[in-house]
Design a protein around this motif. Sequence first.
Motif, short mmCIF file in Angstrom:
data_model
loop_
_atom_site.label_atom_id
_atom_site.label_comp_id
_atom_site.label_asym_id
_atom_site.label_seq_id
_atom_site.Cartn_x
_atom_site.Cartn_y
_atom_site.Cartn_z
N GLN A 128 0.86 -1.17 0.00
CA GLN A 128 0.00 0.00 0.00
C GLN A 128 0.90 1.23 0.00
OE1 GLN A 128 -3.08 -1.01 3.26
NE2 GLN A 128 -4.25 0.00 1.64
N ILE A 154 -2.29 -2.66 -3.62
CA ILE A 154 -3.69 -2.46 -3.19
C ILE A 154 -3.92 -0.96 -3.03
CG2 ILE A 154 -5.43 -2.96 -1.45
CD1 ILE A 154 -3.92 -5.43 -0.69
N GLN A 164 -5.53 -1.95 4.57
CA GLN A 164 -5.95 -3.30 4.20
C GLN A 164 -5.12 -4.32 4.98
OE1 GLN A 164 -8.50 -4.01 2.27
NE2 GLN A 164 -8.93 -1.88 1.66
N SER A 205 -2.16 -6.40 3.38
CA SER A 205 -0.90 -5.79 2.94
C SER A 205 0.26 -6.24 3.83
CB SER A 205 -1.01 -4.26 2.99
OG SER A 205 -1.19 -3.82 4.32
#
Length: 717
Positions: free
Chosen positions: A9, A34, A40, A43
């Motif tokens: 990320q 992502i 998230q 990740s």
Amino acid sequence: MANLTYVFQISGIKIRENKRVLIRGVQQLGGKYIGGSVYQHDSTHLIIPQVLSSEKFLAACAAGKWVLTPDYVLDSVKNGAWLAEGPYEIAIVRQWRENVASGRIKGAFQGWKVLLMVQEPTRRDMFKRLLKAGMAKVYDSPHHSHASVTHVMAKPITEDSKSHNAPCFPVSHIVQHLFGSNCGNMKLDISDVHPAETKKAGVAEDFAKLETELKDYAIQHEGRPRPFFLEFLSYHDLDHPHFQVTETDVSNVGTMIECGLFAEALDSIRSDMYPGLLPPARYLVSLLEYVQQGNATSVFQKNLKAAMFNLLVTNPPWLGPNAVKKYFTQVLQCPVCKTGLWPFLETAISYCLCSEDTCHPLPGAAQPVLFQFHTDLLDFSLKLFQGELHSISPWDVVLPEGTSVCKGSAAGSLLYGTFWTVWERSTLLSRAVKQLLKLLMKAATKAFGEGGEKETLHLVDTLLDLLSVLVEFWCQQHLKLNQILVNKGLKDFAEHFAVVSQDLSPIIVAELVVRLSSTRLKLAVADAVFRNLCCKNAFTIAEEPLSFKKVVTSYLPALLTLAVSPTSVNCRSRCNIQGSDSSAENSLVNDTSVERENVPRGLNRVNAAGETLLHRACKRNHVETVLQILARPGTDVNVKDHAGWTPLHEACNHGSAACVEALLRHHPAPVLNSQVGGISPLHDTLLNGHMDIAIMLLEHAGEYASPVHLNALGFRV
């Protein structure tokens, strides 16, 4: 570590190109990226340029993920494989990552049982994601066992939040737990952490920035290489263009024409046609008349077409002196009527539409050669007008070296002389332009109806291109001197387009708008057509100029409402009876609220003179208000004020042409011979010098347009 474990990320990188480079690098080395504004759990790595207050940064720290600088990806790409993360790690988060990696803890908030008391929903969701990333258990309401709650986190802290059997902390305690005394040095403030939804709303509200980005994208998307000035005319001798004017000595051509040897005369003209040489205009006029009367073969017609285009290429009127423009003016008119270029074009369009509305009777419209002749005439005129538009747009083309356009060429251009009289040049919507729009609607009806032919579709495209050229030409002539005049001209044109096209199906209208080549015109017409549609369905659209902000805040809600209930008020009422008012969609179609919101202000108010809102809108030429009123059921189009004047009287008296057009298209139509003291709407129009409206009334009257029946309109001859 396998490539599949590299899941990235990114946070805090605002420059889009830098972000694209990082994403490409991740994908090039087999990693996964992502996107999105929230953390998230899947990740494994977070890329940030520096320590910052963001949900993704704090959550990655709490979860023990790798938090690295952008150089990690860039250097790994140079290396051709993933490097060791250690040298690129943000030092302040190393403690939590090592503790999680060693298995001593599962997350920074392991063992926490948090009662989260944050009032604002989006911020509460953000703090819940953050706490869960550090393996805390989060409760939105007091747990059944108060003793199991270890932390109460509140924003704001109230007496209620302090009343539970657990210590109460502000949400800033999250940062203090993660970084201790270092959070002061890093200037981290949990109040700076905004939930993703708030960020998106903030971006959405920054319409000015988005408008600029969209405009830049459109310019880049529509950008094209700068063409040579004559390339669009297929002129190949670019190194030696000739623009001098010399008449060819073709004295024998006249004799050939007198003897009926038209093919031989055309061959002689073509053989002597060199750059800079003009055959006498009277000979070309004779050849055009020969074809127009239906006597020519298809081969002759093709040769004449080639000769005309060759003449335009070698002697472009926009680059030559006034003598060249005068020459083309003499050639491009009906060889019989000799009334100028526009009647010639109008006849060509009418013939292609199998209409008898021509300047003089022509052979039957079933002749393919004659049909092709008129089509070629329209194509030739369009090419000429495109050349004149290019001549006043030097940023679009590269002029031949040593060549300049005459300064007076724009004012004395064929385009101006064709579509605007001297008195009409301050308005875009001239009489010829209105007639062109009317012919376009006839062509569209024929082309997109059942059994539409390919030739008619070509005619529609030609007329649309012609409209785009003349609108761009007029706008460029006035843009630098009077921006307000240009905006008003475009608006009037677009509203007129919306009115004359309202009898067509929405699918055909949408097809016409899409096929317009002028982006300026396409936007204005689309705006007017949609506003007209909304007025018919009793929805109000803001008067502000078309923009991205207007689309988001005004058009999209109206479009959603139209999609839910396109026309029927009963459908909206039925939704209310069912009581399904819990969703946003149902609230949009609430019968009472929509009608109250979209009733024009003062609709039922009559002033001291007995004038209704319809009277007042016609006096001020507020065509949108007129359309909105006429769209309401039960509207009396012939309502009279205390003196007996109708809205049509007022529109004719004040020169409100757009309102007259709207009134005449209403069903039932207004009474044309309504008189007050012997004054009819036609009288009002003529007494005030509004000739365009007078013509409109006579055309609408149909059979009453003849002198015998003019008395029925209140006008004695």
